[in-house]
Design a protein around this motif. Structure first.
Motif, PDB file in Angstrom:
ATOM      1  N   UNK A  15       0.887  -1.090   0.281  1.00 58.50           N
ATOM      2  CA  UNK A  15      -0.043  -0.181  -0.074  1.00 58.50           C
ATOM      3  C   UNK A  15       0.995   1.262   0.095  1.00 58.50           C
ATOM      4  N   UNK A  16       1.917   1.265   0.580  1.00 57.44           N
ATOM      5  CA  UNK A  16       2.874   2.509   0.858  1.00 57.44           C
ATOM      6  C   UNK A  16       3.472   2.684  -0.676  1.00 57.44           C
ATOM      7  N   UNK A  17       3.680   1.469  -1.444  1.00 60.51           N
ATOM      8  CA  UNK A  17       4.294   1.628  -2.803  1.00 60.51           C
ATOM      9  C   UNK A  17       3.169   2.237  -3.671  1.00 60.51           C
ATOM     10  N   UNK A  18       1.977   1.700  -3.250  1.00 59.16           N
ATOM     11  CA  UNK A  18       0.877   2.388  -4.270  1.00 59.16           C
ATOM     12  C   UNK A  18       0.568   3.875  -3.976  1.00 59.16           C
ATOM     13  N   UNK A  19       0.691   4.158  -2.959  1.00 65.67           N
ATOM     14  CA  UNK A  19       0.203   5.689  -2.419  1.00 65.67           C
ATOM     15  C   UNK A  19       1.536   6.442  -2.655  1.00 65.67           C
ATOM     16  N   UNK A  20       2.740   5.928  -2.389  1.00 68.91           N
ATOM     17  CA  UNK A  20       3.816   6.929  -2.269  1.00 68.91           C
ATOM     18  C   UNK A  20       5.224   6.470  -3.213  1.00 68.91           C
ATOM     19  N   UNK A  21       4.948   5.298  -4.130  1.00 70.36           N
ATOM     20  CA  UNK A  21       6.137   4.604  -4.775  1.00 70.36           C
ATOM     21  C   UNK A  21       6.338   5.645  -5.988  1.00 70.36           C
ATOM     22  N   UNK A  22       7.269   5.323  -6.708  1.00 71.13           N
ATOM     23  CA  UNK A  22       7.770   5.855  -7.741  1.00 71.13           C
ATOM     24  C   UNK A  22       7.617   4.864  -9.045  1.00 71.13           C
ATOM     25  N   UNK A  23       7.484   5.934 -10.227  1.00 75.05           N
ATOM     26  CA  UNK A  23       7.309   5.221 -11.726  1.00 75.05           C
ATOM     27  C   UNK A  23       8.634   5.853 -12.525  1.00 75.05           C
ATOM     28  N   UNK A  24       9.205   6.655 -12.070  1.00 77.30           N
ATOM     29  CA  UNK A  24      10.423   7.211 -12.990  1.00 77.30           C
ATOM     30  C   UNK A  24      11.370   6.313 -12.568  1.00 77.30           C
ATOM     31  N   UNK A  25      11.979   5.418 -13.455  1.00 76.63           N
ATOM     32  CA  UNK A  25      12.891   4.362 -13.194  1.00 76.63           C
ATOM     33  C   UNK A  25      14.404   5.130 -13.101  1.00 76.63           C
ATOM     34  N   UNK A  26      14.461   6.251 -13.630  1.00 78.44           N
ATOM     35  CA  UNK A  26      15.727   6.982 -13.781  1.00 78.44           C
ATOM     36  C   UNK A  26      16.223   7.989 -12.630  1.00 78.44           C
ATOM     37  N   UNK A  27      15.063   8.182 -11.803  1.00 74.05           N
ATOM     38  CA  UNK A  27      15.159   9.131 -10.554  1.00 74.05           C
ATOM     39  C   UNK A  27      15.554   8.426  -9.510  1.00 74.05           C
ATOM     40  N   UNK A  28      16.968   8.364  -9.461  1.00 73.15           N
ATOM     41  CA  UNK A  28      17.418   7.706  -7.990  1.00 73.15           C
ATOM     42  C   UNK A  28      17.173   8.410  -7.018  1.00 73.15           C
ATOM     43  N   UNK A  29      17.012   9.963  -6.715  1.00 77.11           N
ATOM     44  CA  UNK A  29      16.477  10.503  -5.846  1.00 77.11           C
ATOM     45  C   UNK A  29      15.105  10.027  -4.984  1.00 77.11           C
ATOM     46  N   UNK A  30      14.056   9.755  -6.258  1.00 80.23           N
ATOM     47  CA  UNK A  30      12.925   9.492  -5.578  1.00 80.23           C
ATOM     48  C   UNK A  30      13.122   8.015  -5.135  1.00 80.23           C
ATOM     49  N   UNK A  31      13.758   7.104  -5.730  1.00 83.33           N
ATOM     50  CA  UNK A  31      13.939   5.778  -5.395  1.00 83.33           C
ATOM     51  C   UNK A  31      14.513   6.063  -4.045  1.00 83.33           C
ATOM     52  N   UNK A  32      15.567   6.471  -3.820  1.00 83.35           N
ATOM     53  CA  UNK A  32      16.161   6.727  -2.305  1.00 83.35           C
ATOM     54  C   UNK A  32      15.163   7.166  -1.190  1.00 83.35           C
ATOM     55  N   UNK A  33      14.347   8.156  -1.770  1.00 82.65           N
ATOM     56  CA  UNK A  33      13.439   8.733  -0.526  1.00 82.65           C
ATOM     57  C   UNK A  33      12.301   7.402  -0.464  1.00 82.65           C
ATOM     58  N   UNK A  34      11.904   6.657  -1.366  1.00 84.86           N
ATOM     59  CA  UNK A  34      10.920   5.495  -1.323  1.00 84.86           C
ATOM     60  C   UNK A  34      11.572   4.518  -0.425  1.00 84.86           C
ATOM     61  N   UNK A  35      12.704   4.086  -0.523  1.00 79.45           N
ATOM     62  CA  UNK A  35      13.330   2.964   0.215  1.00 79.45           C
ATOM     63  C   UNK A  35      13.488   3.586   1.450  1.00 79.45           C
ATOM     64  N   UNK A  36      13.674   4.563   1.633  1.00 83.17           N
ATOM     65  CA  UNK A  36      13.804   5.249   3.360  1.00 83.17           C
ATOM     66  C   UNK A  36      12.825   5.168   4.035  1.00 83.17           C
ATOM     67  N   UNK A  37      11.633   5.348   3.118  1.00 81.69           N
ATOM     68  CA  UNK A  37      10.154   5.374   3.973  1.00 81.69           C
ATOM     69  C   UNK A  37      10.049   3.916   4.244  1.00 81.69           C
ATOM     70  N   UNK A  38      10.200   2.986   3.271  1.00 83.85           N
ATOM     71  CA  UNK A  38       9.899   1.656   3.526  1.00 83.85           C
ATOM     72  C   UNK A  38      10.749   1.132   4.859  1.00 83.85           C
ATOM     73  N   UNK A  97       0.159   7.510   6.701  1.00 89.88           N
ATOM     74  CA  UNK A  97      -0.805   8.122   5.755  1.00 89.88           C
ATOM     75  C   UNK A  97      -1.274   9.631   6.450  1.00 89.88           C
ATOM     76  N   UNK A  98      -1.852   9.356   7.562  1.00 90.34           N
ATOM     77  CA  UNK A  98      -2.163  10.561   8.365  1.00 90.34           C
ATOM     78  C   UNK A  98      -1.233  11.732   8.349  1.00 90.34           C
ATOM     79  N   UNK A  99       0.115  11.317   8.702  1.00 92.31           N
ATOM     80  CA  UNK A  99       1.252  12.190   8.904  1.00 92.31           C
ATOM     81  C   UNK A  99       1.384  13.123   7.374  1.00 92.31           C
ATOM     82  N   UNK A 100       1.334  12.439   6.394  1.00 96.94           N
ATOM     83  CA  UNK A 100       1.397  12.675   5.107  1.00 96.94           C
ATOM     84  C   UNK A 100       0.509  13.530   4.579  1.00 96.94           C
ATOM     85  N   UNK A 101      -0.820  13.572   5.190  1.00 92.11           N
ATOM     86  CA  UNK A 101      -1.893  14.445   4.867  1.00 92.11           C
ATOM     87  C   UNK A 101      -1.793  15.753   5.567  1.00 92.11           C
ATOM     88  N   UNK A 102      -1.044  15.753   6.580  1.00 87.89           N
ATOM     89  CA  UNK A 102      -0.982  16.884   7.287  1.00 87.89           C
ATOM     90  C   UNK A 102      -0.464  18.159   6.602  1.00 87.89           C
TER      91      UNK A 102
END
Length: 158
Positions: free
Chosen positions: A71-94, A153-158
């Motif tokens: 669910x975290x991936x569905x809500x906050x995951x990435x689809x730009x396979x070349x953006x390492x910054x976004x990947x890093x942020x998502x992996x940090x979240x997980x 999810x609640x934290x990210x909606x603030x």
């Protein structure tokens, strides 16, 4: 559910009810959040069905964590396979979610969480009986994963 669509207690209750109704651990967590990602419950149960019992009952990563990560991936995951910054942020979240789960239960590995139970190497699901629910701690893991996800999810909606 309460009027608050992200209420951690309500989401945890929904996940626990799904688990106690026969859903595996991954299905229980993921399906408790299906409405937030615009997927019907049956579809979410199918999507998450392979992750129960630590990946097809192999006792690897806890299915409740896998459902949470799905669910975290569905809500906050990435689809730009070349953006390492976004990947890093998502992996940090997980990794943060995994750390929160570990802080409460010591590990995210199913066989370690179920160390007090007899190991199994069969794909045969354990019958859901009163004894199953009395002995197996999985409902606590489902509850924790749902709470962690709902809080995020609640934290990210603030």
């Amino acid at each position: 559910m309460t009027n608050d669509p992200i209420s951690p207690a309500a989401r945890a209750d929904a996940a626990c009810a799904l688990f106690c109704g026969g859903a595996n651990c991954a299905q229980a967590v993921a399906a408790a959040f299906a409405d937030l990602v615009g997927v019907d419950t049956e579809t979410m149960l199918r999507i998450s069905s392979s992750f129960g019992g630590g990946m097809g009952r192999m006792r690897e990563v806890c299915g409740a964590c896998s459902g949470m990560f799905l669910i975290a991936g569905w809500l906050y995951g990435y689809s730009d396979l070349t953006d390492d910054t976004v990947k890093k942020e998502h992996y940090a979240l997980i990794q943060r979610m995994a750390a929160d789960f570990r802080a409460k239960h010591g590990t995210i590995i199913c066989r370690e969480l179920l160390a007090s139970l007899k190991p199994t190497d069969t794909p045969e699901p354990t019958k859901r009986t009163a004894e199953f629910y009395k002995v197996r701690p999985c409902v606590r893991f489902v509850e924790t994963a749902a709470e962690i996800l709902a809080n995020l999810i609640a934290e990210r909606q603030k």
